[in-house]
Write an enzyme that holds these catalytic residues in place. Structure first.
Site, PDB file in Angstrom:
ATOM      1  N   GLU A   1      39.807  44.546  22.846  1.00 29.77           N
ATOM      2  CA  GLU A   1      39.334  44.976  24.171  1.00 29.77           C
ATOM      3  C   GLU A   1      38.109  45.865  23.976  1.00 29.77           C
ATOM      4  OE1 GLU A   1      41.580  47.995  26.365  1.00 29.77           O
ATOM      5  OE2 GLU A   1      41.095  46.953  28.228  1.00 29.77           O
TER       6      GLU A   1
ATOM      7  N   CYS B   1      39.965  47.567  33.558  1.00 36.32           N
ATOM      8  CA  CYS B   1      41.071  46.929  32.827  1.00 36.32           C
ATOM      9  C   CYS B   1      41.014  45.431  33.000  1.00 36.32           C
ATOM     10  CB  CYS B   1      42.405  47.499  33.287  1.00 36.32           C
ATOM     11  SG  CYS B   1      42.657  47.389  35.060  1.00 36.32           S
TER      12      CYS B   1
END
Ligand code: NAD
Length: 467
Positions: free
Chosen positions: A371, A275
């Protein structure tokens, strides 16, 4: 050898259904795994609900002892757990071993915390105390990139605070969690920790369950929004650790050759499936060419392969869906930038993508704005550091970020301007159990780890006595 069972009410039970778990390095079925039915999920919640009062009344010293015993068991079985983690998740065995020992360390850290009563006022007319009470049943939902350590952000503080848990691993990486459940099942009273798997179909039911008081969720922003909506009807507490698009900003006073290895590691650890991986890198124009070529050399030299093989630095992507998503972003980046290392998919079984450096790309390209969660790094040139920070901040995400410079005062001043939950200077993605962690903007809600993380598993209760 485990035959993998759910853990419900202190008993190892078969799933009402079964599912395959695939080894991402071979695409072969690694194991058949139990898949809980909705009825079994309900049983797990009921078991936790029944176990909660007893566990909440257990002295905190006993609860700490249990956490310490779990840490011991994890360490004692580290070899087996790490091997399993590599086989289901893909990461190299050294990284998997690090994750397993880290998991034990996170359990141990929480044995050192307490929840003392805080006296707010002790005067002539009143005594006011702040108590921290457990919430009840916690639903803990974990993704597939770090199945064990992300579980350890949630389970030890929840247990220390006196809660009971239903833990749901990700469908593609449930095995190490189930095996751990089997190893520790007798440490805790029956029902205090339950483990229920699914095929991505029971997270909603857990989130909406009226007997669950809090959801502690780690995963994508899109799913986090569903959790928030699902929790609303029963006003559950939620902690959301979500996606990110962390920027690293390298100032003009950095030596590219010296700094490139740390930047590479920050972006490519666990194949970028972190992450808080560095997902876009802004480099000052004066050192841009040199930094790009240093990064390309490291990418070309990286050994990609099965995580069980000695020397492997990068394993496969964890699952086919992620593999396809990263390939799509890579194809798009070939049009919006210039690939200077990697960019290929080896012709072999397994979800492998060669570590890829893309230069001459900028904001607005999908690889920069989205992302990627994979081994493809966009390197962007900039002139003015203030502008680089503004571009870093112009994202719906705000998980982490970093500034790299040989002048700490300059770096610090820019770090203060970054709009993210964590900012590192001359490093990236460092986490520790005693450092609170959480995302700004759409990267999350609330905090995990540290004393703040523990507090989120409690209800603040004020006792105000007249004198
Ligand atoms: P995901 O959101 O697809 O799944 C995460 C978990 O949620 C899985 O266990 C899944 O089964 C479950 N789930 C699916 N649908 C659900 C629903 N409707 N309600 C409740 N739970 C549901 O995420 P993923 O693809 O497994 O993980 C990758 C993402 O996680 C990335 O975006 C990454 O950045 C993020 N992540 C964030 C952190 C952090 O701490 N901020 C850490 C690791 C990963």
């Amino acid at each position: 050898m485990s035959d993998y069972r759910l853990l419900i009410g202190g008993k190892l039970v078969a799933g009402d259904q079964m599912m395959d778990v695939v080894n991402p390095a071979t695409e072969e079925v690694l194991a058949k795994c139990p898949r809980a039915s909705k009825a079994q999920l309900d049983q797990a919640v009921a078991a936790a609900k029944a176990a909660f009062p007893g566990w909440a009344a257990t002295p905190i010293a006993e609860r700490k002892k249990a956490l310490g015993a779990i840490a011991d068991i994890i360490e004692k079985n580290a070899g087996e757990l790490a091997r399993l983690l590599t086989q289901e998740q893909g990461k190299p065995i050294g990284d998997a071993t690090g994750e397993v020992y880290g998991t034990a360390a996170f359990f141990r850290y929480f044995t050192m915390l307490d929840m003392p009563v805080k006296v707010i006022d002790d005067s002539e007319h009143r005594r006011v105390e702040a108590h921290r009470k457990p919430l009840g049943v916690i639903g803990a939902i974990v993704p597939w990139n770090f199945p064990l350590i992300l579980m350890a952000f949630k389970v030890p503080p929840a247990l220390l605070a006196g809660n009971a848990i239903v833990l749901k691993p990700a469908p593609t990486t449930p095995l190490s969690t189930l095996r751990l459940g089997e190893l520790i099942k007798d440490v805790l009273p029956a029902g205090v920790l339950n483990i229920s798997t699914d095929a991505n179909d029971l997270g909603g039911a857990l989130t909406a369950h009226p007997d669950v008081r809090k959801i502690s969720f780690t995963g994508s922003t899109a799913t986090g929004a569903k959790v928030m909506a699902g929790a609303a009807a029963t006003l559950k507490r939620i902690t959301l650790e979500l996606g990110g698009n962390d920027a690293g900003i390298v100032l003009d006073d950095v030596d590219p050759k010296k700094t490139a290895p740390a930047l590479f590691q920050s972006a490519f650890q666990n194949n970028g499936q972190v992450c808080i991986a560095m997902k876009r890198l802004y480099v000052h124009e004066s050192i841009y060419d040199e930094m790009c070529s240093e990064l390309a050399k490291l990418a070309d030299a990286a050994i990609v392969g099965n995580g069980l093989e000695q020397g492997t630095q990068l394993g496969p992507l964890q699952n086919r869906m992620q593999f396809e998503k990263v390939k799509e972003l890579l194809d798009d980046a070939k049009k919006t930038g210039k690939v200077i290392a990697g960019g290929t998919v080896p012709d072999q079984a397994g979800f492998f993508i060669k570590p890829t450096i893309v230069r001459d790309i900028t904001d607005g390209a999908r690889l920069v704005d989205e992302e990627q969660f994979g081994p493809v790094l966009p390197v962007i040139s900039y002139k003015d550091p203030e502008d680089a920070v503004a571009r870093a901040n112009a994202s719906p995400y705000g998980l982490g970020g970093s500034i790299w410079s040989s002048d700490l005062d300059r770096a610090y001043a820019l770090a203060e301007k970054m709009d993210s939950g964590s900012v590192w200077v001359n490093k990236h993605a460092e986490l520790a159990p005693n450092i609170p962690f959480g995302g700004a903007k759409q990267s999350g809600l609330g905090t995990e780890l540290g004393e703040e993380g523990l507090a989120e598993f409690t209800q603040l209760k004020i006792i105000n006595v007249a004198r």
